[in-house]
Design a protein around this motif. Structure first.
Motif, PDB file in Angstrom:
ATOM      1  N   LYS A 286     -24.442  -3.748 -20.593  1.00 45.90           N
ATOM      2  CA  LYS A 286     -23.919  -4.137 -19.280  1.00 45.90           C
ATOM      3  C   LYS A 286     -24.384  -3.119 -18.239  1.00 45.90           C
ATOM      4  N   VAL A 287     -24.663  -3.628 -17.038  1.00 44.08           N
ATOM      5  CA  VAL A 287     -24.891  -2.733 -15.907  1.00 44.08           C
ATOM      6  C   VAL A 287     -23.935  -3.141 -14.792  1.00 44.08           C
ATOM      7  N   GLY A 288     -23.491  -2.147 -13.998  1.00 42.99           N
ATOM      8  CA  GLY A 288     -22.534  -2.463 -12.939  1.00 42.99           C
ATOM      9  C   GLY A 288     -22.742  -1.593 -11.713  1.00 42.99           C
ATOM     10  N   TRP A 289     -22.253  -2.071 -10.576  1.00 41.46           N
ATOM     11  CA  TRP A 289     -22.347  -1.282  -9.343  1.00 41.46           C
ATOM     12  C   TRP A 289     -21.305  -1.749  -8.337  1.00 41.46           C
ATOM     13  N   LYS A 290     -21.058  -0.877  -7.364  1.00 47.62           N
ATOM     14  CA  LYS A 290     -20.094  -1.176  -6.312  1.00 47.62           C
ATOM     15  C   LYS A 290     -20.694  -2.158  -5.315  1.00 47.62           C
ATOM     16  N   ALA A 291     -19.836  -2.921  -4.655  1.00 51.51           N
ATOM     17  CA  ALA A 291     -20.318  -3.881  -3.651  1.00 51.51           C
ATOM     18  C   ALA A 291     -21.052  -3.153  -2.528  1.00 51.51           C
ATOM     19  N   GLU A 292     -20.499  -2.004  -2.077  1.00 52.13           N
ATOM     20  CA  GLU A 292     -21.118  -1.334  -0.914  1.00 52.13           C
ATOM     21  C   GLU A 292     -22.438  -0.639  -1.248  1.00 52.13           C
ATOM     22  N   ASP A 293     -22.763  -0.519  -2.528  1.00 54.75           N
ATOM     23  CA  ASP A 293     -24.066   0.049  -2.889  1.00 54.75           C
ATOM     24  C   ASP A 293     -25.157  -1.021  -2.961  1.00 54.75           C
ATOM     25  N   CYS A 294     -24.793  -2.245  -2.659  1.00 55.20           N
ATOM     26  CA  CYS A 294     -25.727  -3.356  -2.763  1.00 55.20           C
ATOM     27  C   CYS A 294     -25.781  -4.041  -1.399  1.00 55.20           C
ATOM     28  N   LYS A 295     -26.990  -4.255  -0.870  1.00 57.20           N
ATOM     29  CA  LYS A 295     -27.139  -4.810   0.476  1.00 57.20           C
ATOM     30  C   LYS A 295     -27.774  -6.194   0.403  1.00 57.20           C
ATOM     31  N   ALA A 296     -27.095  -7.171   1.005  1.00 55.41           N
ATOM     32  CA  ALA A 296     -27.677  -8.517   1.087  1.00 55.41           C
ATOM     33  C   ALA A 296     -28.525  -8.587   2.351  1.00 55.41           C
ATOM     34  N   LEU A 297     -29.823  -8.805   2.166  1.00 50.88           N
ATOM     35  CA  LEU A 297     -30.791  -8.744   3.265  1.00 50.88           C
ATOM     36  C   LEU A 297     -31.576 -10.056   3.369  1.00 50.88           C
ATOM     37  N   ASP A 298     -32.507 -10.078   4.316  1.00 45.07           N
ATOM     38  CA  ASP A 298     -33.374 -11.233   4.503  1.00 45.07           C
ATOM     39  C   ASP A 298     -34.173 -11.501   3.233  1.00 45.07           C
ATOM     40  N   PRO A 299     -34.471 -12.781   2.947  1.00 45.33           N
ATOM     41  CA  PRO A 299     -35.150 -13.096   1.684  1.00 45.33           C
ATOM     42  C   PRO A 299     -36.587 -12.597   1.670  1.00 45.33           C
ATOM     43  N   MET A 300     -36.951 -11.940   0.563  1.00 44.57           N
ATOM     44  CA  MET A 300     -38.352 -11.529   0.366  1.00 44.57           C
ATOM     45  C   MET A 300     -39.018 -12.554  -0.512  1.00 44.57           C
TER      46      MET A 300
ATOM     47  N   ASP B 296     -29.825   7.514   6.871  1.00 48.36           N
ATOM     48  CA  ASP B 296     -29.358   6.186   7.287  1.00 48.36           C
ATOM     49  C   ASP B 296     -30.359   5.100   6.851  1.00 48.36           C
ATOM     50  N   LEU B 297     -31.657   5.395   6.937  1.00 46.26           N
ATOM     51  CA  LEU B 297     -32.663   4.411   6.507  1.00 46.26           C
ATOM     52  C   LEU B 297     -32.523   4.132   5.019  1.00 46.26           C
ATOM     53  N   TYR B 298     -32.246   5.177   4.259  1.00 42.49           N
ATOM     54  CA  TYR B 298     -32.111   5.016   2.811  1.00 42.49           C
ATOM     55  C   TYR B 298     -30.796   4.321   2.453  1.00 42.49           C
ATOM     56  N   GLU B 299     -29.701   4.738   3.098  1.00 46.10           N
ATOM     57  CA  GLU B 299     -28.375   4.205   2.745  1.00 46.10           C
ATOM     58  C   GLU B 299     -28.101   2.846   3.376  1.00 46.10           C
ATOM     59  N   ARG B 300     -28.648   2.627   4.569  1.00 47.67           N
ATOM     60  CA  ARG B 300     -28.320   1.392   5.291  1.00 47.67           C
ATOM     61  C   ARG B 300     -29.558   0.707   5.856  1.00 47.67           C
ATOM     62  N   PRO B 301     -30.485   0.310   4.989  1.00 49.84           N
ATOM     63  CA  PRO B 301     -31.648  -0.429   5.484  1.00 49.84           C
ATOM     64  C   PRO B 301     -31.183  -1.737   6.122  1.00 49.84           C
ATOM     65  N   GLN B 302     -31.801  -2.077   7.246  1.00 49.91           N
ATOM     66  CA  GLN B 302     -31.377  -3.279   7.973  1.00 49.91           C
ATOM     67  C   GLN B 302     -32.166  -4.514   7.567  1.00 49.91           C
ATOM     68  N   ASN B 303     -33.263  -4.325   6.863  1.00 47.14           N
ATOM     69  CA  ASN B 303     -33.991  -5.498   6.370  1.00 47.14           C
ATOM     70  C   ASN B 303     -34.728  -5.150   5.073  1.00 47.14           C
ATOM     71  N   SER B 304     -35.265  -6.173   4.439  1.00 43.22           N
ATOM     72  CA  SER B 304     -35.884  -5.985   3.123  1.00 43.22           C
ATOM     73  C   SER B 304     -37.123  -5.109   3.195  1.00 43.22           C
ATOM     74  N   PHE B 305     -37.856  -5.194   4.299  1.00 45.61           N
ATOM     75  CA  PHE B 305     -39.052  -4.355   4.414  1.00 45.61           C
ATOM     76  C   PHE B 305     -38.665  -2.875   4.332  1.00 45.61           C
ATOM     77  N   VAL B 306     -37.669  -2.487   5.100  1.00 45.12           N
ATOM     78  CA  VAL B 306     -37.242  -1.079   5.123  1.00 45.12           C
ATOM     79  C   VAL B 306     -36.672  -0.679   3.762  1.00 45.12           C
ATOM     80  N   ALA B 307     -35.876  -1.540   3.165  1.00 43.30           N
ATOM     81  CA  ALA B 307     -35.301  -1.240   1.840  1.00 43.30           C
ATOM     82  C   ALA B 307     -36.404  -0.985   0.825  1.00 43.30           C
ATOM     83  N   GLN B 308     -37.467  -1.751   0.914  1.00 45.33           N
ATOM     84  CA  GLN B 308     -38.559  -1.666  -0.047  1.00 45.33           C
ATOM     85  C   GLN B 308     -39.476  -0.473   0.262  1.00 45.33           C
TER      86      GLN B 308
END
Ligand code: ADP
Ligand code: MG
Length: 369
Positions: free
Chosen positions: A353-367, A229-241
């Motif tokens: 070109k590079v592409g990805w699904k919307a759900e594979d990309c998370k909009a998080l707090d600005p770093m 869950d931490l890897y797939e659904r990070p809740q903020n930029s710190f965790v994602a990074q």
């Protein structure tokens, strides 16, 4: 819940715990954490984030400045360390050099005034658990670093504690031994069903071993969840990074529809992402995207997000090709391209070109950029 009332499935509980060493700065800010019996819980975070301090408060070596700690339903604020029944392993928790391995293990049992026959049986059983059944007669100096660390684990287990704390116990070992010991400790945990609170700054170690991980930064738990869950659904930029590898793209929120955000990137282009942790329209956001979720040269129309990028570097890693690209101003944009027969060869310096699904990309707090 009324004050002092403990959740039924909570074996260890931190309730509003704060710690300051100097009376000014809180190095643990407001720790609330419930650990059920039998769980392997890891406190993961960078150096100075408050992990060891939290563990020392649970062990009883540091008093909490504020708040309560419970063990098995009982407040232990005023229980001294040796009465908490907790086993401990630290990175540099030296064995007594003048004692044999068996004497080292017998020590905590003698302190508990156990009889000789029972001590002998427990020492032997602990040595078998860490796969050193014949080493009881040796002195620590006659063992390798890995074996000494196993003895330290055995010493923590020998008096059948219901809770074991480990603080970076594998930090001094080389990589191969460290990985082997990770599995061994994990298997001991599974076999004994003991509750473990484990501290590390190594995210791969945390992912390998834990039922749940509390990600610490700056004295605050940033997210508490299972490894996937931490890897797939990070809740903020710190965790994602901090967990796994992460590509960042910076921009501004242009539109929010249900749980999706349309983001205008600083370097042009638009991306649709899961709106996980964003302000309103116009607010800045950092997008998080895992390297294995990016497709190179996708079929047109197959993915909602398509940008162009320049291939900077290709590294052949057998099962995949690690491709470093420049995408939307990020020169460290990594794509892991699977090494499968159908893939077209890639060339350094070419634009694709590079592409990805919307759900594979998370909009998080600005770093910070
Ligand atoms: P971690 O284990 O995550 O690296 P620590 O809990 O050791 O973090 O430290 C958290 C903060 O508290 C750090 O800023 C550290 O310098 C400070 N600290 C830790 N131990 C002490 C101490 N005994 N006295 C004063 N400050 C301390
Ligand atoms: Mg520490």
């Amino acid at each position: 819940m009324a004050a002092g009332e403990v959740q039924a499935n909570s074996f260890v509980r931190f309730e509003n715990v704060q710690k300051s060493y100097d009376g000014e700065i809180l190095v643990v800010k407001d720790l609330n954490l419930d650990i059920p019996k039998g769980e392997f819980l890891t406190m993961l975070g960078p150096s100075g984030s408050g992990k060891t301090t939290s563990l020392m408060m649970l062990a009883g070596f540091e008093p909490a400045t504020h708040g309560d700690i419970y063990l098995d339903g009982r407040s232990i604020n005023h229980v001294p360390p040796n009465k908490r029944g907790i086993g401990m392993v630290f990175q540099n928790y030296a064995l007594f050099p003048h004692m044999t391995v068996a004497e080292n293990l017998a020590f905590p049992l003698k302190v508990r005034k156990m009889g000789a026959a029972e001590i002998e049986a427990k020492v032997q059983r602990a040595l078998e658990m860490v796969e050193l059944p014949d080493m009881g007669g040796r002195r620590p100096a006659q063992l390798s670093g890995g074996q000494q660390q196993r003895v330290a684990v055995a010493r923590a287990l020998v008096f059948d504690p219901s809770l074991i704390l480990m603080d970076e116990p594998l930090g001094a070992l080389d990589k191969q031994l460290r990985e082997q010991m990770q599995y061994e400790i994990k298997h001991i945990h599974e076999n004994l069903g003991v509750t473990v609170v484990y501290v590390t700054h190594d995210q791969a170690e945390a992912l390998t071993m834990s039922d749940r991980i509390a990600v610490f930064n700056d004295g605050v738990i940033q997210q508490l969840s299972t490894p996937d869950d931490l890897y797939e659904r990070p809740q903020n930029s710190f965790v994602a990074q901090f967990i796994g590898e992460n590509n960042k793209l910076h921009g501004k929120v242009k539109k929010i529809t249900r749980n999706k955000a349309t983001v205008e990137l600083d370097n042009g282009g638009e991306v649709t992402a899961d709106a996980v942790n964003v302000g309103g329209i116009g607010s800045r956001t950092t997008l998080s995207l895992r390297p294995e979720r990016v497709e190179i040269a996708p079929k047109s129309g197959s993915l909602p997000n398509i940008l162009s990028g320049e291939i900077k570097e290709l590294i052949y890693l057998g099962d995949h090709i690690r491709t470093r690209m420049s995408v939307a101003g990020n020169d460290e944009f990594i794509v892991k391209v699977p090494n499968s027969a159908g893939n077209k060869p890639l060339a350094e310096g070419s634009t694709v070109k590079v592409g990805w699904k919307a759900e594979d990309c998370k909009a998080l707090d600005p770093m910070a950029i």
